[in-house]
Design a protein around this motif. Sequence first.
Motif, PDB file in Angstrom:
ATOM      1  N   PRO A  55      -9.834   3.681  -0.223  1.00  0.00           N
ATOM      2  CA  PRO A  55      -8.422   3.636   0.172  1.00  0.00           C
ATOM      3  C   PRO A  55      -7.735   4.986   0.354  1.00  0.00           C
ATOM      4  O   PRO A  55      -6.511   5.007   0.565  1.00  0.00           O
ATOM      5  CB  PRO A  55      -7.777   2.879  -0.996  1.00  0.00           C
ATOM      6  CG  PRO A  55      -8.602   3.256  -2.182  1.00  0.00           C
ATOM      7  CD  PRO A  55     -10.011   3.395  -1.655  1.00  0.00           C
ATOM      8  N   ALA A  56      -8.448   6.100   0.304  1.00  0.00           N
ATOM      9  CA  ALA A  56      -7.779   7.412   0.380  1.00  0.00           C
ATOM     10  C   ALA A  56      -6.843   7.488   1.576  1.00  0.00           C
ATOM     11  O   ALA A  56      -7.177   7.046   2.668  1.00  0.00           O
ATOM     12  CB  ALA A  56      -8.819   8.530   0.473  1.00  0.00           C
ATOM     13  N   PHE A  57      -5.658   8.077   1.375  1.00  0.00           N
ATOM     14  CA  PHE A  57      -4.618   8.260   2.393  1.00  0.00           C
ATOM     15  C   PHE A  57      -3.980   6.916   2.762  1.00  0.00           C
ATOM     16  O   PHE A  57      -3.153   6.840   3.653  1.00  0.00           O
ATOM     17  CB  PHE A  57      -5.199   8.949   3.646  1.00  0.00           C
ATOM     18  CG  PHE A  57      -4.164   9.589   4.533  1.00  0.00           C
ATOM     19  CD1 PHE A  57      -3.199  10.438   4.021  1.00  0.00           C
ATOM     20  CD2 PHE A  57      -4.151   9.346   5.906  1.00  0.00           C
ATOM     21  CE1 PHE A  57      -2.255  11.036   4.852  1.00  0.00           C
ATOM     22  CE2 PHE A  57      -3.217   9.936   6.744  1.00  0.00           C
ATOM     23  CZ  PHE A  57      -2.269  10.790   6.216  1.00  0.00           C
ATOM     24  N   GLY A  58      -4.368   5.860   2.062  1.00  0.00           N
ATOM     25  CA  GLY A  58      -3.880   4.524   2.408  1.00  0.00           C
ATOM     26  C   GLY A  58      -2.654   4.108   1.632  1.00  0.00           C
ATOM     27  O   GLY A  58      -1.976   3.156   1.999  1.00  0.00           O
ATOM     28  N   GLY A  59      -2.368   4.818   0.558  1.00  0.00           N
ATOM     29  CA  GLY A  59      -1.237   4.406  -0.250  1.00  0.00           C
ATOM     30  C   GLY A  59       0.061   4.990   0.239  1.00  0.00           C
ATOM     31  O   GLY A  59       1.129   4.653  -0.247  1.00  0.00           O
ATOM     32  N   ALA A  60      -0.058   5.881   1.211  1.00  0.00           N
ATOM     33  CA  ALA A  60       1.140   6.552   1.694  1.00  0.00           C
ATOM     34  C   ALA A  60       1.978   5.627   2.566  1.00  0.00           C
ATOM     35  O   ALA A  60       3.136   5.885   2.813  1.00  0.00           O
ATOM     36  CB  ALA A  60       0.734   7.779   2.495  1.00  0.00           C
ATOM     37  N   GLN A  61       1.370   4.592   3.052  1.00  0.00           N
ATOM     38  CA  GLN A  61       2.058   3.695   3.975  1.00  0.00           C
ATOM     39  C   GLN A  61       3.087   2.847   3.246  1.00  0.00           C
ATOM     40  O   GLN A  61       2.874   2.442   2.128  1.00  0.00           O
ATOM     41  CB  GLN A  61       1.053   2.752   4.643  1.00  0.00           C
ATOM     42  CG  GLN A  61      -0.253   3.362   5.017  1.00  0.00           C
ATOM     43  CD  GLN A  61      -0.116   4.431   6.050  1.00  0.00           C
ATOM     44  OE1 GLN A  61       0.760   4.344   6.885  1.00  0.00           O
ATOM     45  NE2 GLN A  61      -0.949   5.441   5.985  1.00  0.00           N
ATOM     46  N   ARG A  62       4.186   2.526   3.915  1.00  0.00           N
ATOM     47  CA  ARG A  62       5.084   1.501   3.408  1.00  0.00           C
ATOM     48  C   ARG A  62       4.538   0.164   3.876  1.00  0.00           C
ATOM     49  O   ARG A  62       5.158  -0.557   4.642  1.00  0.00           O
ATOM     50  CB  ARG A  62       6.507   1.700   3.916  1.00  0.00           C
ATOM     51  CG  ARG A  62       7.383   2.550   2.996  1.00  0.00           C
ATOM     52  CD  ARG A  62       8.851   2.418   3.306  1.00  0.00           C
ATOM     53  NE  ARG A  62       9.097   2.171   4.706  1.00  0.00           N
ATOM     54  CZ  ARG A  62       9.080   3.097   5.667  1.00  0.00           C
ATOM     55  NH1 ARG A  62       8.860   4.333   5.378  1.00  0.00           N
ATOM     56  NH2 ARG A  62       9.305   2.769   6.918  1.00  0.00           N
ATOM     57  N   ILE A  63       3.316  -0.108   3.456  1.00  0.00           N
ATOM     58  CA  ILE A  63       2.642  -1.346   3.801  1.00  0.00           C
ATOM     59  C   ILE A  63       2.206  -1.969   2.488  1.00  0.00           C
ATOM     60  O   ILE A  63       1.644  -1.283   1.632  1.00  0.00           O
ATOM     61  CB  ILE A  63       1.386  -1.100   4.672  1.00  0.00           C
ATOM     62  CG1 ILE A  63       1.755  -0.289   5.918  1.00  0.00           C
ATOM     63  CG2 ILE A  63       0.709  -2.406   5.041  1.00  0.00           C
ATOM     64  CD1 ILE A  63       0.566   0.019   6.811  1.00  0.00           C
TER      65      ILE A  63
END
Lengths: 370, 370
Positions: free
Chosen positions: A252-260
């Motif tokens: 999931p790297a760089f994936g938590g930055a989303q407002r998703i």
Amino acid sequence: MPPDEIEVAYRLRTPPAQLAARIEALLLEQTVELPRSALKSAFVRERFVGRLIDTAPTGTDEFRVRLAQPADAVAGDPAQLINVLFGNCSLQADVELLDVTVPPPLARRLGGPRFGAEGWRRLTGVRGRPLAASALKPIGLSAAEAGELCRTLALAGMDVVKDDHGMADHAHLPFAERVRVCLAATAEAAQTTGRRTLYVPNLIGAPETVRRQARQARDLGAGAVMVSPMLVGLPFFNELVRDLGQPVLAHPAFGGAQRIDPVALLGKLFPLFGADAVIFPNSGGRFSYGPELCREIARVLRAPDHGAPSALPVPAGGMRVENAPAVLEAFGPETMLLVGGSLLDSPDLETLLARGRQFVAAVHAFGRTS
Amino acid sequence: MPPDEIEVAYRLRTPPAQLAARIEALLLEQTVELPRSALKSAFVRERFVGRLIDTAPTGTDEFRVRLAQPADAVAGDPAQLINVLFGNCSLQADVELLDVTVPPPLARRLGGPRFGAEGWRRLTGVRGRPLAASALKPIGLSAAEAGELCRTLALAGMDVVKDDHGMADHAHLPFAERVRVCLAATAEAAQTTGRRTLYVPNLIGAPETVRRQARQARDLGAGAVMVSPMLVGLPFFNELVRDLGQPVLAHPAFGGAQRIDPVALLGKLFPLFGADAVIFPNSGGRFSYGPELCREIARVLRAPDHGAPSALPVPAGGMRVENAPAVLEAFGPETMLLVGGSLLDSPDLETLLARGRQFVAAVHAFGRTS
């Protein structure tokens, strides 16, 4: 849903009096990007403008809004799908992407998991219990250190040993050398244990780099690979998995930055774009996801829309060896349990081996009792 | 900064008593991903662990924290750079990426803008004033409608007409046909105006699709292209621009979802990865950026680190024709001013032409007086 519509849910923060206008603006922003009055063509109005399904209040000045957007707008393209879901409206702070369901033709076009949870079972030979997995860390290991670590984890009985997702093509340990050394280490350990640990190398870079790494991994005999879809880009991830011929573990790297919503991104979009197993940060570790959210990610991975193969949930991130039984209880047998730092913080290789065996024993014990 | 360090700034939300521990955890998370006690190798401790530069309070329980991370950890790879900057910590809700400065060798490796602001000046022949630009919208236009719209905007005197960023390879209007029709339209209008408008097609998709579109655009004679780096993935964007031979206009779609300061993402990272001009949502339109933030994005695009070519700021997003003078006043001549919906919401093509001319006249007038 009609087969030509994508269902997408957002959280919208807006006063109730402005809700209708805000929904209209959001609906148009994501496809035609013009006010309705500027749409001169009947073809455009009929084929490229979506509709509101329903709304429900979720708090003060906060609503869950479901839209149906025309699949035609996506043109079967993975990048344009992301654009229709969360392109321009990602720039609007009052919008969060909560959920998405694509129609079966678009899901088939994207392809979903090629191997799914079953692919990991077949590769490892593990049935009826969770898979025990660990990670090679940190970046900076020499070839000898990486091999030694991989061999020790394999001797401990791990089903899977994966690279750290930050392992790139480093000058001090190039990708192909790392893969060669680690595959040799699992082969060597198998002579003692009688069972070969699956080593999963990390692919990272721009597409040409990743494709070269994928060819090297396959030629050297790696049975599966890991990729971070948000780092390499979801459209390339989707293109890559078509040609791989191996199960893909998504990081999931760089994936938590989303407002998703993480359930939508990790639970739905990652497998839709082709992940066969998905790592997510488990509650109680270094990350911020709560236990209910984590169980929901796992549930959605195991029960995809449209009868696609299920993908294997991989809770990870700061789990402690001592907590393995509780985590197993929470996630059940259809899980790959990943432990990294807690193991690798052992003072020496003997302790690492002993603690690795303790972790593997907990996983095996759970399989017998569950 | 020493040439082997990347400077990266974060906003950390944490009580002061926990700040030191939180910084240590963040510093390690982004490269070695292990506690310091687990780092057995001196090579790893010396070459792959960064250091704290300084901290400053920015509010209650909120700090700006500057770290220096070893460039070695990135291995010259664009995906691994994103990972070191904001891979795992993007999953931690208390962290926001504020700023980044890479050392010159890494900046050179990434390449930065190939053509920069000067490339757009050379292609359009416009000197000493802002560029006037508009957009082809909505998706769903037929070939005839797209051509007619493009011709009208060219007749109005636009320097640049770009595709909507949602224009993909749609069945009703394939990419190559769209480019052919629009290039023919700008050629036709040039016979009247005496000056050819630069048509900028949108490339979108997985890498193989985008590369095919890039070849078609070049073969058909398009002088520049548009790409959304966050939709296609920053590493692929960086790989693509190396081979393009044309200036690239970067669109921010899917870029606002990040917990990354827009100045860092649009102002610094987009050009670092190769954008020659960068669209950003201007204040006062449909998006949420304030006027100061927008001016700061423009300032940073024009004044890159390490003497790289400056990239052209392109304020856009819900600007009104009537507001053009105020926007020009705010951004000055080194700007491409992009107006879309406000123009295209004209009742007919004659009105569109007249309003387009009004916009172009405002841009030209500003050039004479500024």
